[in-house]
Design an enzyme around this catalytic site. Sequence first.
Site, PDB file in Angstrom:
ATOM      1  N   ASP A  81       2.335 -14.605 -72.997  1.00 26.36           N
ATOM      2  CA  ASP A  81       2.546 -15.409 -71.925  1.00 26.36           C
ATOM      3  C   ASP A  81       3.096 -16.767 -72.730  1.00 26.36           C
ATOM      4  O   ASP A  81       2.500 -17.024 -73.768  1.00 26.36           O
ATOM      5  CB  ASP A  81       0.955 -15.978 -71.332  1.00 26.36           C
ATOM      6  CG  ASP A  81       1.338 -16.926 -70.049  1.00 26.36           C
ATOM      7  OD1 ASP A  81       2.327 -17.145 -69.495  1.00 26.36           O
ATOM      8  OD2 ASP A  81       0.420 -17.777 -70.100  1.00 26.36           O
ATOM      9  N   GLU A 133      12.065 -18.391 -68.085  1.00 28.19           N
ATOM     10  CA  GLU A 133      11.732 -19.657 -67.213  1.00 28.19           C
ATOM     11  C   GLU A 133      12.898 -20.643 -67.063  1.00 28.19           C
ATOM     12  O   GLU A 133      13.468 -20.975 -68.110  1.00 28.19           O
ATOM     13  CB  GLU A 133      10.497 -20.449 -67.717  1.00 28.19           C
ATOM     14  CG  GLU A 133       9.912 -21.400 -66.959  1.00 28.19           C
ATOM     15  CD  GLU A 133       8.714 -21.687 -67.236  1.00 28.19           C
ATOM     16  OE1 GLU A 133       7.869 -21.125 -67.420  1.00 28.19           O
ATOM     17  OE2 GLU A 133       8.307 -23.180 -66.991  1.00 28.19           O
ATOM     18  N   GLY A 180      -3.053 -25.872 -65.077  1.00 26.58           N
ATOM     19  CA  GLY A 180      -4.689 -26.420 -65.003  1.00 26.58           C
ATOM     20  C   GLY A 180      -5.096 -26.826 -63.967  1.00 26.58           C
ATOM     21  O   GLY A 180      -4.752 -26.111 -62.825  1.00 26.58           O
ATOM     22  N   ASN A 253       0.685 -15.916 -61.825  1.00 24.30           N
ATOM     23  CA  ASN A 253      -0.256 -16.406 -63.094  1.00 24.30           C
ATOM     24  C   ASN A 253      -1.324 -17.121 -62.793  1.00 24.30           C
ATOM     25  O   ASN A 253      -1.462 -18.293 -62.200  1.00 24.30           O
ATOM     26  CB  ASN A 253       0.524 -17.381 -64.112  1.00 24.30           C
ATOM     27  CG  ASN A 253       1.738 -16.365 -64.468  1.00 24.30           C
ATOM     28  OD1 ASN A 253       1.892 -15.310 -64.323  1.00 24.30           O
ATOM     29  ND2 ASN A 253       2.159 -16.837 -65.688  1.00 24.30           N
ATOM     30  N   ILE A 254      -2.746 -16.405 -63.276  1.00 21.45           N
ATOM     31  CA  ILE A 254      -4.075 -17.236 -63.181  1.00 21.45           C
ATOM     32  C   ILE A 254      -4.636 -17.405 -64.511  1.00 21.45           C
ATOM     33  O   ILE A 254      -5.045 -16.248 -64.807  1.00 21.45           O
ATOM     34  CB  ILE A 254      -4.598 -16.299 -61.983  1.00 21.45           C
ATOM     35  CG1 ILE A 254      -3.682 -16.505 -60.513  1.00 21.45           C
ATOM     36  CG2 ILE A 254      -6.076 -16.982 -61.682  1.00 21.45           C
ATOM     37  CD1 ILE A 254      -4.349 -15.638 -59.318  1.00 21.45           C
ATOM     38  N   ASP A 255      -5.070 -18.607 -64.656  1.00 23.32           N
ATOM     39  CA  ASP A 255      -5.880 -18.711 -65.879  1.00 23.32           C
ATOM     40  C   ASP A 255      -7.097 -19.561 -65.916  1.00 23.32           C
ATOM     41  O   ASP A 255      -8.326 -19.338 -65.708  1.00 23.32           O
ATOM     42  CB  ASP A 255      -5.070 -19.140 -66.976  1.00 23.32           C
ATOM     43  CG  ASP A 255      -5.625 -19.405 -68.418  1.00 23.32           C
ATOM     44  OD1 ASP A 255      -6.848 -18.984 -68.313  1.00 23.32           O
ATOM     45  OD2 ASP A 255      -5.090 -19.777 -69.227  1.00 23.32           O
TER      46      ASP A 255
HETATM   47  P1  13P Z   1      -3.106 -21.866 -64.016  1.00 23.61           P
HETATM   48  O1  13P Z   1      -3.429 -22.926 -64.919  1.00 23.61           O
HETATM   49  O2  13P Z   1      -3.009 -22.622 -62.676  1.00 23.61           O
HETATM   50  O3  13P Z   1      -4.151 -20.917 -63.919  1.00 23.61           O
HETATM   51  O4  13P Z   1      -1.653 -21.073 -64.372  1.00 23.61           O
HETATM   52  C1  13P Z   1      -1.880 -20.354 -65.451  1.00 23.61           C
HETATM   53  C2  13P Z   1      -0.284 -19.640 -66.003  1.00 23.61           C
HETATM   54  O5  13P Z   1       0.732 -20.173 -65.280  1.00 23.61           O
HETATM   55  C3  13P Z   1      -0.393 -19.049 -67.205  1.00 23.61           C
HETATM   56  O6  13P Z   1       0.934 -18.906 -67.732  1.00 23.61           O
HETATM   57  O1  G3H Z   2       0.073 -21.411 -69.247  1.00 24.76           O
HETATM   58  C1  G3H Z   2      -0.832 -21.623 -69.991  1.00 24.76           C
HETATM   59  C2  G3H Z   2      -2.072 -20.764 -69.890  1.00 24.76           C
HETATM   60  O2  G3H Z   2      -2.895 -21.300 -68.948  1.00 24.76           O
HETATM   61  C3  G3H Z   2      -2.586 -20.166 -71.217  1.00 24.76           C
HETATM   62  O3  G3H Z   2      -3.228 -21.494 -71.553  1.00 24.76           O
HETATM   63  O4  G3H Z   2      -2.190 -21.781 -73.818  1.00 24.76           O
HETATM   64  O5  G3H Z   2      -4.555 -22.898 -73.321  1.00 24.76           O
HETATM   65  O6  G3H Z   2      -4.208 -20.226 -73.797  1.00 24.76           O
HETATM   66  P1  G3H Z   2      -3.487 -21.549 -73.367  1.00 24.76           P
HETATM   67 ZN    ZN Z   3       2.242 -20.684 -67.259  1.00 24.94          ZN
END
Ligand code: 13P
Ligand code: G3H
Ligand code: ZN
Length: 314
Positions: A81, A133, A180, A253-255
Amino acid sequence: MIVTTKELFKAAYQKFAIGAYNINNLEQCMGLFRGNVDSDAPFIIQISKGARSYTDKRMLEGIIRAADEVFPEAVFAVHLDHGDYDACIDCIDSGFYSSVMIDASGEPFDENIRITREIVERAHAKGIVVEAELGQLGGVEEHVSVDEKNAHLTDPDQAGEFVQRSGCDSLAVAIGTSHGAYKFSGDQALRLDVLAEIQKRLPDFPLVMHGSSSVPQEEVARINAAGGAMKGTKGVDEEDFAKAVPLGVTKVNIDTDGRLVWTRVHREFFRDKPEKFDLRDPGKIFMAEYAKFIAHKNEKLGSARTLKWVRELL
Ligand code: 13P
Ligand code: G3H
Ligand code: ZN
């Protein structure tokens, strides 16, 4: 079974979106596999540069390899990612990743194409696919004018040329989201109108939506009730996924949402059981809750219960 994102996108395009979930540790990995297997969904494991260096990239890779054995029914891609040039090369050479993202979106248009093209050539030579991107994800800055905000969104007229010249396999588009827990202020929301224009120029091409956490308000409320201080959070409306899928969004994408589950579980656990200190007690709750969360997301993305059918297409 590890597959490429390209194979998953072919099966999913305009039918459903594949959840792309970031993980950093063992508990997330177990919850992720459990949730996807329970909901019969193919998925994408995302590893960021930060995740690779949190412990050691070999630790995370080793955990994922083990999970592949523990859950033989799982079908997933392993994806870098937001890679820069060096991270992409490292992942391509490692032989473990089936997909990499080269994020040169901060560069001028021609330079973004040049860097992406170079990664595409290196990756394709090894059967690895590439996400690129175009456009930049924003934040919640209310003082920024509409014109300034639009300037960061993906320009639909540039998107076709970008894909054609770079040779990328999927494209991350900027359509109003940001990373975020603080994505929108006021009545800001996802720009499905811009997405529709991009898809017109790129029919049959998989588009990727970053910054897609929904930041559930009930989750934030529980975090705050257990000592957190998160104010003014806002995410993407989950019901918008179904609108984005016909417009070409094939990877979501979900983090952040997963991080919220972790925070809520641990804050509540230690608030309610201040005498406890065994990390496995909240860890077990987290793995179960994260699995439930993943299964729920897959319902919203439409990927739940598609695994048998996807397997037949592979
Ligand atoms: P979020 O912060 O909305 O979960 O997005 C995650 C993301 O785009 C990782 O590449
Ligand atoms: O797009 C970013 C993702 O949420 C990953 O976050 O770089 O803090 O691991 P990170
Ligand atoms: Zn991202």
